[in-house]
Design a protein around this motif. Structure first.
Motif, mmCIF file in Angstrom:
data_model
loop_
_atom_site.group_PDB
_atom_site.id
_atom_site.type_symbol
_atom_site.label_atom_id
_atom_site.label_comp_id
_atom_site.label_asym_id
_atom_site.label_seq_id
_atom_site.Cartn_x
_atom_site.Cartn_y
_atom_site.Cartn_z
ATOM 1 N N ILE A 25 82.698 -14.129 -43.721
ATOM 2 C CA ILE A 25 82.652 -13.090 -44.755
ATOM 3 C C ILE A 25 82.622 -11.697 -44.116
ATOM 4 C CG2 ILE A 25 81.264 -12.112 -46.628
ATOM 5 C CD1 ILE A 25 82.763 -14.678 -47.401
ATOM 6 N N LEU A 26 81.819 -11.535 -43.066
ATOM 7 C CA LEU A 26 81.774 -10.234 -42.391
ATOM 8 C C LEU A 26 83.136 -9.887 -41.795
ATOM 9 C CD1 LEU A 26 80.198 -7.758 -41.442
ATOM 10 C CD2 LEU A 26 79.509 -9.080 -39.423
ATOM 11 N N VAL A 31 87.916 -6.555 -41.850
ATOM 12 C CA VAL A 31 89.369 -6.352 -41.744
ATOM 13 C C VAL A 31 89.920 -5.671 -42.993
ATOM 14 C CG1 VAL A 31 90.231 -8.568 -42.644
ATOM 15 C CG2 VAL A 31 91.494 -7.382 -40.834
ATOM 16 N N THR A 32 89.363 -5.975 -44.166
ATOM 17 C CA THR A 32 89.860 -5.317 -45.375
ATOM 18 C C THR A 32 89.404 -3.865 -45.455
ATOM 19 O OG1 THR A 32 88.035 -6.211 -46.694
ATOM 20 C CG2 THR A 32 90.106 -7.431 -46.720
ATOM 21 N N ASN A 33 88.262 -3.543 -44.834
ATOM 22 C CA ASN A 33 87.775 -2.158 -44.867
ATOM 23 C C ASN A 33 88.286 -1.301 -43.717
ATOM 24 O OD1 ASN A 33 86.196 -2.215 -47.233
ATOM 25 N ND2 ASN A 33 84.557 -3.262 -46.151
ATOM 26 N N GLY A 39 88.310 -3.169 -36.247
ATOM 27 C CA GLY A 39 87.381 -4.290 -36.364
ATOM 28 C C GLY A 39 87.295 -5.169 -35.133
ATOM 29 N N LYS A 40 88.223 -4.989 -34.159
ATOM 30 C CA LYS A 40 88.263 -5.863 -32.984
ATOM 31 C C LYS A 40 86.921 -6.015 -32.267
ATOM 32 C CE LYS A 40 91.798 -4.478 -30.545
ATOM 33 N NZ LYS A 40 92.912 -4.368 -29.586
ATOM 34 N N PRO A 41 86.171 -4.957 -32.028
ATOM 35 C CA PRO A 41 84.895 -5.159 -31.331
ATOM 36 C C PRO A 41 83.971 -6.136 -32.072
ATOM 37 C CG PRO A 41 85.442 -2.830 -31.379
ATOM 38 C CD PRO A 41 86.432 -3.535 -32.277
ATOM 39 N N LEU A 42 83.877 -5.990 -33.366
ATOM 40 C CA LEU A 42 83.036 -6.883 -34.150
ATOM 41 C C LEU A 42 83.565 -8.314 -34.087
ATOM 42 C CD1 LEU A 42 80.916 -6.584 -37.017
ATOM 43 C CD2 LEU A 42 82.916 -7.943 -37.586
ATOM 44 N N PHE A 43 84.870 -8.493 -34.220
ATOM 45 C CA PHE A 43 85.462 -9.836 -34.192
ATOM 46 C C PHE A 43 85.174 -10.532 -32.864
ATOM 47 C CE2 PHE A 43 88.945 -7.684 -36.893
ATOM 48 C CZ PHE A 43 88.152 -7.737 -38.024
ATOM 49 N N PHE A 44 85.355 -9.811 -31.759
ATOM 50 C CA PHE A 44 85.100 -10.411 -30.451
ATOM 51 C C PHE A 44 83.610 -10.700 -30.250
ATOM 52 C CE2 PHE A 44 89.319 -8.497 -29.473
ATOM 53 C CZ PHE A 44 89.967 -9.706 -29.272
ATOM 54 N N GLY A 45 82.754 -9.891 -30.851
ATOM 55 C CA GLY A 45 81.321 -10.180 -30.824
ATOM 56 C C GLY A 45 81.002 -11.468 -31.568
#
Length: 194
Positions: A25-26, A31-33, A39-45
């Protein structure tokens, strides 16, 4: 390991990985926001945290199996109860409004996985319910946890890639999708306790 049990393991892994959870969900919300690039840093985290948590689950199950071997048999029933709870929860759940995230940092994605009870229970239940009855060596436990983390990463990438399309489809058909997923999880309990 019988093919039927291995098949049920993979069904359980796929359903758990692809159903909505905090990481998926995050990722969808981010990605939509913000889009992929921001968003890549968050995704890789999220991805890194998933692998670390699953490795910790393997170490936990191995430690329990080594020092308290009788506990693994009990944990299978606890895992079955958790899957039943998950099935009921999925069947009756409704989509929720996502809260807007103010930043997309690696640390936020990584730390989310350490408080994400879904993936802790997912990893421990998968091992104690399907794997440890056949092999409880540390390399095998790590191997299956890496499979789980890989499916989790693929699922999160799917939520990212499909973005709003999945959200709109799921919002429209959430009830029948949730019931099918719940019934499939109930079948997984049967193979776990067989």
């Amino acid at each position: 390991m019988p093919t039927y049990v291995l098949g049920s393991f993979f069904i359980y892994v796929i359903i758990n990985a692809f159903t909505p959870g905090p990481g998926n969900i995050l990722a969808l919300n981010t990605v939509t926001n913000y889009g992929w690039k921001k968003g890549k840093p968050l995704f890789f985290g999220i991805f890194t945290g998933y692998y670390v948590v699953q490795l910790l689950c393997a170490l936990f199950v191995y430690g329990i199996g080594t020092f308290l071997p009788d506990v693994l048999g009990v944990m299978k029933y606890i895992g079955a109860a958790y899957i039943l709870w998950l099935a009921v929860h999925i069947a009756i759940s409704k989509p929720q409004e996502e809260k807007e995230e103010k930043s997309a940092s690696y640390t936020k994605g990584f730390l989310l996985q350490f408080v994400n009870i879904k993936i802790w229970m997912f990893g421990i239940t998968a091992l104690t319910g399907y794997i440890t009855s056949y092999d409880s060596s540390l390399p095998i436990l790590i191997f299956f946890e890496l499979i789980i983390a890989t499916f989790g990463t693929i699922a999160t990438l799917t939520w990212i890639g499909m973005g709003a399309a999945i959200q709109k489809w799921y919002l429209k058909y959430y009830r029948p999708v949730n019931i099918v997923l719940a019934l499939t999880l109930v079948e997984c309990i049967y193979s776990m306790l067989k």
